[in-house]
Design an enzyme around this catalytic site. Structure first.
Site, PDB file in Angstrom:
ATOM      1  N   TYR A 108      -5.152  11.623  -0.097  1.00 10.24           N
ATOM      2  CA  TYR A 108      -4.607  10.275  -0.296  1.00 10.24           C
ATOM      3  C   TYR A 108      -5.741   9.264  -0.426  1.00 10.24           C
ATOM      4  O   TYR A 108      -5.750   8.437  -1.332  1.00 10.24           O
ATOM      5  CB  TYR A 108      -3.708   9.963   0.903  1.00 10.24           C
ATOM      6  CG  TYR A 108      -2.945   8.661   0.834  1.00 10.24           C
ATOM      7  CD1 TYR A 108      -1.753   8.569   0.117  1.00 10.24           C
ATOM      8  CD2 TYR A 108      -3.384   7.530   1.520  1.00 10.24           C
ATOM      9  CE1 TYR A 108      -1.022   7.377   0.090  1.00 10.24           C
ATOM     10  CE2 TYR A 108      -2.672   6.345   1.495  1.00 10.24           C
ATOM     11  CZ  TYR A 108      -1.488   6.282   0.779  1.00 10.24           C
ATOM     12  OH  TYR A 108      -0.772   5.105   0.740  1.00 10.24           O
ATOM     13  N   LYS A 133      -6.468   7.113  -3.709  1.00 10.94           N
ATOM     14  CA  LYS A 133      -6.304   5.649  -3.675  1.00 10.94           C
ATOM     15  C   LYS A 133      -7.618   4.949  -4.026  1.00 10.94           C
ATOM     16  O   LYS A 133      -7.609   3.884  -4.643  1.00 10.94           O
ATOM     17  CB  LYS A 133      -5.767   5.194  -2.316  1.00 10.94           C
ATOM     18  CG  LYS A 133      -4.334   5.642  -2.033  1.00 10.94           C
ATOM     19  CD  LYS A 133      -3.329   5.058  -3.009  1.00 10.94           C
ATOM     20  CE  LYS A 133      -1.887   5.370  -2.626  1.00 10.94           C
ATOM     21  NZ  LYS A 133      -0.897   4.825  -3.571  1.00 10.94           N
TER      22      LYS A 133
HETATM   23  N1  LIG Z   1       4.105   1.976   3.377  1.00  9.62           N
HETATM   24  C1  LIG Z   1       2.839   1.692   3.533  1.00  9.62           C
HETATM   25  O1  LIG Z   1       2.386   1.331   4.623  1.00  9.62           O
HETATM   26  C2  LIG Z   1       1.899   1.776   2.369  1.00  9.62           C
HETATM   27  C3  LIG Z   1       0.600   1.294   2.549  1.00  9.62           C
HETATM   28  C4  LIG Z   1      -0.283   1.359   1.485  1.00  9.62           C
HETATM   29  C5  LIG Z   1       0.118   1.863   0.283  1.00  9.62           C
HETATM   30  N2  LIG Z   1       1.378   2.333   0.127  1.00  9.62           N
HETATM   31  C6  LIG Z   1       1.741   2.865  -1.181  1.00  9.62           C
HETATM   32  O2  LIG Z   1       2.910   2.239  -1.643  1.00  9.62           O
HETATM   33  C7  LIG Z   1       3.652   3.135  -2.461  1.00  9.62           C
HETATM   34  C8  LIG Z   1       5.084   3.238  -1.944  1.00  9.62           C
HETATM   35  O3  LIG Z   1       5.035   3.705  -0.617  1.00  9.62           O
HETATM   36  P1  LIG Z   1       6.302   3.708   0.350  1.00  9.62           P
HETATM   37  O4  LIG Z   1       5.802   3.425   1.696  1.00  9.62           O
HETATM   38  O5  LIG Z   1       7.405   2.908  -0.220  1.00  9.62           O
HETATM   39  O6  LIG Z   1       6.666   5.272   0.285  1.00  9.62           O
HETATM   40  P2  LIG Z   1       8.066   6.035   0.335  1.00  9.62           P
HETATM   41  O7  LIG Z   1       9.064   5.268   1.120  1.00  9.62           O
HETATM   42  O8  LIG Z   1       7.749   7.429   0.739  1.00  9.62           O
HETATM   43  O9  LIG Z   1       8.497   6.014  -1.211  1.00  9.62           O
HETATM   44  C9  LIG Z   1       7.755   6.715  -2.155  1.00  9.62           C
HETATM   45  C10 LIG Z   1       8.420   6.564  -3.499  1.00  9.62           C
HETATM   46  O10 LIG Z   1       7.676   7.320  -4.478  1.00  9.62           O
HETATM   47  C11 LIG Z   1       8.571   8.145  -5.206  1.00  9.62           C
HETATM   48  N3  LIG Z   1       7.886   9.347  -5.670  1.00  9.62           N
HETATM   49  C12 LIG Z   1       7.108  10.210  -4.959  1.00  9.62           C
HETATM   50  N4  LIG Z   1       6.672  11.206  -5.742  1.00  9.62           N
HETATM   51  C13 LIG Z   1       7.161  10.972  -6.989  1.00  9.62           C
HETATM   52  C14 LIG Z   1       7.081  11.648  -8.224  1.00  9.62           C
HETATM   53  N5  LIG Z   1       6.393  12.784  -8.363  1.00  9.62           N
HETATM   54  N6  LIG Z   1       7.712  11.120  -9.298  1.00  9.62           N
HETATM   55  C15 LIG Z   1       8.419   9.974  -9.184  1.00  9.62           C
HETATM   56  N7  LIG Z   1       8.541   9.283  -8.044  1.00  9.62           N
HETATM   57  C16 LIG Z   1       7.935   9.790  -6.946  1.00  9.62           C
HETATM   58  C17 LIG Z   1       9.694   8.453  -4.203  1.00  9.62           C
HETATM   59  O11 LIG Z   1      10.893   8.758  -4.850  1.00  9.62           O
HETATM   60  P3  LIG Z   1      11.456  10.270  -5.035  1.00  9.62           P
HETATM   61  O12 LIG Z   1      10.952  11.082  -3.875  1.00  9.62           O
HETATM   62  O13 LIG Z   1      12.903  10.102  -5.110  1.00  9.62           O
HETATM   63  O14 LIG Z   1      10.883  10.695  -6.356  1.00  9.62           O
HETATM   64  C18 LIG Z   1       9.835   7.097  -3.512  1.00  9.62           C
HETATM   65  O15 LIG Z   1      10.648   6.233  -4.264  1.00  9.62           O
HETATM   66  C19 LIG Z   1       2.891   4.460  -2.429  1.00  9.62           C
HETATM   67  O16 LIG Z   1       2.040   4.555  -3.545  1.00  9.62           O
HETATM   68  C20 LIG Z   1       2.058   4.340  -1.165  1.00  9.62           C
HETATM   69  O17 LIG Z   1       0.905   5.130  -1.196  1.00  9.62           O
HETATM   70  C21 LIG Z   1       2.278   2.308   1.143  1.00  9.62           C
END
Ligand SMILES: NC(=O)c1ccc[n+]([C@@H]2O[C@H](COP(=O)([O-])OP(=O)(O)OC[C@H]3O[C@@H](n4cnc5c(N)ncnc54)[C@H](OP(=O)(O)O)[C@@H]3O)[C@@H](O)[C@H]2O)c1
Length: 254
Positions: A158, A162
């Protein structure tokens, strides 16, 4: 001033719109007037996002898509352009995380993180970027992480991806200018399904309280303003930039 951030009639392709940050981003962009094409693998959850947008009077469509399937990305992007004539904004939000010490991490697991969190972002940006370049308009927003600035045990794939996404963002900016901008957002810890285990971890919560000037976890709403800035004409002179939205996490040595 509201016009500056308006998304009226913009066509937005948003990956990972089924839950977490992506769902909130979809509602935010639709609330600002965009037609949001909600992409992801779990159609039921995407439909729920689209229904939530429709209930508020917004416009949304479901785009079933696994971003690691290159042929499917090409097909869906072409189909969207045939249907809507354009994609104004791409939000590369979908992502995954694996937690394992480096010595226990298989090459396949490391590759899987890099495939979804970096290679797929490249493929989607390239395919959408072709159309944006031809139309001489576009906004690309890549969702990176504070893990593009810091390292952290157990998430090597990751962290590597990133960091890479920040580099890719700079190159997209260089090659896609002057009419297409590419920027990244680096969120800190925002409560979603991605980090449920950390939310329950007392030690981690204490660390976050001490290490953020905000003294709290982030909420999906905290990303709304930064997203609209980079997705709208308000951010027209910003490109290649990574906007850190972390409550101060990466600026404090606690
Ligand atoms: N939450 C945090 O604290 C945080 C912090 C920094 C960065 N981020 C970044 O923000 C983004 C969203 O994170 P989140 O926290 O909302 O995560 P999450 O709740 O796990 O959601 C991840 C999303 O990505 C989709 N996804 C995963 N693999 C995929 C694929 N192969 N094709 C299409 N869609 C896919 C999932 O949908 P499906 O599984 O239905 O496909 C889901 O909608 C990510 O890039 C994460 O690294 C999050």
């Amino acid at each position: 001033m509201a016009d500056l951030f308006a998304m009226k009639n913009r066509v937005v392709l948003l990956t990972g719109a089924s839950r977490g940050l992506g769902r909130d981003m979809a509602l935010t962009l639709a609330g600002a007037g965009a037609r949001v094409l909600c992409a992801g693998r779990t159609v039921k959850e995407l439909e729920a996002t689209a229904r939530a947008i429709a209930r508020k009077g917004g416009k949304a469509e479901v785009v079933p898509l696994d971003i690691t399937d290159e042929a499917a990305v090409r097909e869906q992007v072409d189909a969207i352009v045939r249907r809507h004539r354009r994609i104004d904004v791409l939000v590369n939000n979908a992502g995954i995380i694996y937690r394992e010490k480096i010595v226990d991490t298989s090459t396949a697991t490391f590759r899987a993180a890099v495939e979804t969190d970096l290679v797929a972002q490249f493929v989607v940006a390239r395919e959408v970027g072709r159309h944006m370049l031809a139309r001489r308009y576009g906004r690309i927003v890549n969702i990176s992480s504070v893990m593009a600035i810091l390292g952290r045990a157990t998430v090597a794939g990751y962290v590597a991806a990133k960091h890479g996404l920040v580099g890719l963002t700079k190159n997209l900016a260089v090659e896609f200018g002057p009419h297409v901008t590419a920027n990244a957002i680096a969120p800190g810890y925002i409560r979603t399904e991605l980090n449920v285990a950390l939310q329950r971890d007392k030690g981690f919560n204490a660390m976050l309280d001490q290490r953020t000037a905000a003294h709290r976890w982030g909420k999906p709403e905290d990303l709304r303003g930064p997203l609209l800035l980079l997705a709208s004409d308000a951010g027209a002179y910003m490109t290649g930039h990574t906007l850190v939205v972390d409550g101060g996490l990466t600026t404090i040595l606690a």
